[in-house]
Design an enzyme around this catalytic site. Structure first.
Site, mmCIF file in Angstrom:
data_model
loop_
_atom_site.group_PDB
_atom_site.id
_atom_site.type_symbol
_atom_site.label_atom_id
_atom_site.label_comp_id
_atom_site.label_asym_id
_atom_site.label_seq_id
_atom_site.Cartn_x
_atom_site.Cartn_y
_atom_site.Cartn_z
ATOM 1 N N ARG A 186 -0.328 -42.329 -15.873
ATOM 2 C CA ARG A 186 -1.727 -41.931 -15.790
ATOM 3 C C ARG A 186 -1.795 -40.516 -15.236
ATOM 4 N NH1 ARG A 186 -2.089 -45.312 -18.795
ATOM 5 N NH2 ARG A 186 -3.241 -47.285 -18.768
ATOM 6 N N HIS A 243 -0.104 -37.688 -25.352
ATOM 7 C CA HIS A 243 -0.372 -39.114 -25.093
ATOM 8 C C HIS A 243 0.219 -39.993 -26.198
ATOM 9 C CE1 HIS A 243 -3.245 -41.903 -22.712
ATOM 10 N NE2 HIS A 243 -2.212 -42.590 -23.164
#
Length: 312
Positions: A227, A275
């Site tokens: 994260r 990502h």
């Protein structure tokens, strides 16, 4: 009895998931009505959900037995005050977990072997310095949930000295497992490669700050496929500029897509990946949804339920 399943995710996901869920649930013996529109919320038995879909208010779904999240992360839904139904996060060993293990292993080996120096060698320098063996390299994985545990086990199988850290005690063969506040500094001290696979919670935000980055071995590599907010961005940039951290490969960020003017894009010691470390793959995620519904419909607890007091 027909199960009514409401699919609330991006339009592109409906196109991918609709035939898979229809086929997989039917093959599992369920009579289903599957739709991405919801004219009668009180009739819905299950909600298949992702945060980029249209659903924000869960209160009309008074009979829904569970909300099945298509993403591993639940930080964008867990605090929703309208959500009173059980919430299950996506755990998919054949898709999400496999993808994460491959990404982490590849980038750990990249740093361990010093591959960048050979790819980018404009002077054609012949520097005959072989890398150490994996058994002489200290790797730390922060976060030993489904993804972190699998990555730690893979790296250990390759011979690395692997230390894992988690909020609560864990036991993984071949991995030195530490936990709690007292275990964090020993886990990071002297680490040469660090992999961040923790969830985003108030306790983990900015976990890698100036002090903790200072615990690493000088020139350590930092990998973040977990994260974005786990890292204090300014602290990392300072550590990179001062040579305390040698390189960072970052796959997740506070704002995504990463803004074009963000320093990470232009820093010579930062690699940005968009990502992609691990993604939900419809073919295997559909099967995970079927497993969850099967468990609930046969009287078992919903698998991978989120503990909202912890945030994951």
């Amino acid at each position: 009895m027909t199960l009514n399943i409401y699919f609330s995710a991006a339009a592109k996901d409906w196109e991918a998931y609709q035939p898979l869920l229809q086929n997989d649930l039917t093959a599992a013996g369920f009579d289903i009505a599957l739709s991405n529109t919801c004219p009668a919320p009180e009739a819905v038995d299950y909600i298949v959900y992702s945060p980029d879909g249209p659903l924000e208010d869960f209160s009309p779904f008074t009979n829904a037995r569970a909300v099945l999240n298509l993403w591993a992360g639940v930080e964008r839904i867990v605090a929703n005050p309208t959500l009173t139904q059980p919430l299950a996060r996506m755990v998919d060993p054949a898709g999400l977990t496999a993808g994460m293990v491959e990404w982490v292993t590849g980038h750990v080996l990249r740093y361990h072997l010093g591959i960048d120096a050979h790819i980018v060698n404009p002077g054609h320098d012949w520097v005959h310095v072989p890398p150490p063996l994996a058994r002489d390299r200290k790797v730390t994985v922060l976060g030993l949930g489904e993804l972190g545990a699998a990555c730690a086990a893979m790296l250990s199988s390759l011979g690395f000295q692997v230390t894992g850290w988690s909020r609560t005690p864990k036991d993984i063969a071949g991995v030195r497992c530490l936990s709690g506040d007292d275990g964090l500094q020993p886990a990071l001290t002297g680490a040469e490669i660090v992999v961040l696979l923790l969830p985003k919670t108030p306790q983990t935000e900015n976990l890698m700050n100036d002090d903790r980055l200072g615990w690493l071995a000088k020139g350590a590599a930092l990998l973040n496929p977990g994260r974005g907010p786990l890292i204090d961005d300014d602290a990392l940039l300072r550590a990179l500029d001062e040579g305390r951290v040698g390189h960072a490969t970052l796959d997740v960020f506070r704002v995504e897509p990463l803004p074009a003017d963000h320093p990470f894009w232009h820093h010579p010691r930062v690699t940005v990946t968009p990502h992609i470390a691990s993604s939900t793959r419809p073919e295997t995620a559909s099967q995970a949804v079927v497993r969850a519904i099967t468990a609930i419909e046969t009287g078992q607890p919903a698998p991978h339920l989120v503990d909202r007091s912890r945030g994951y």
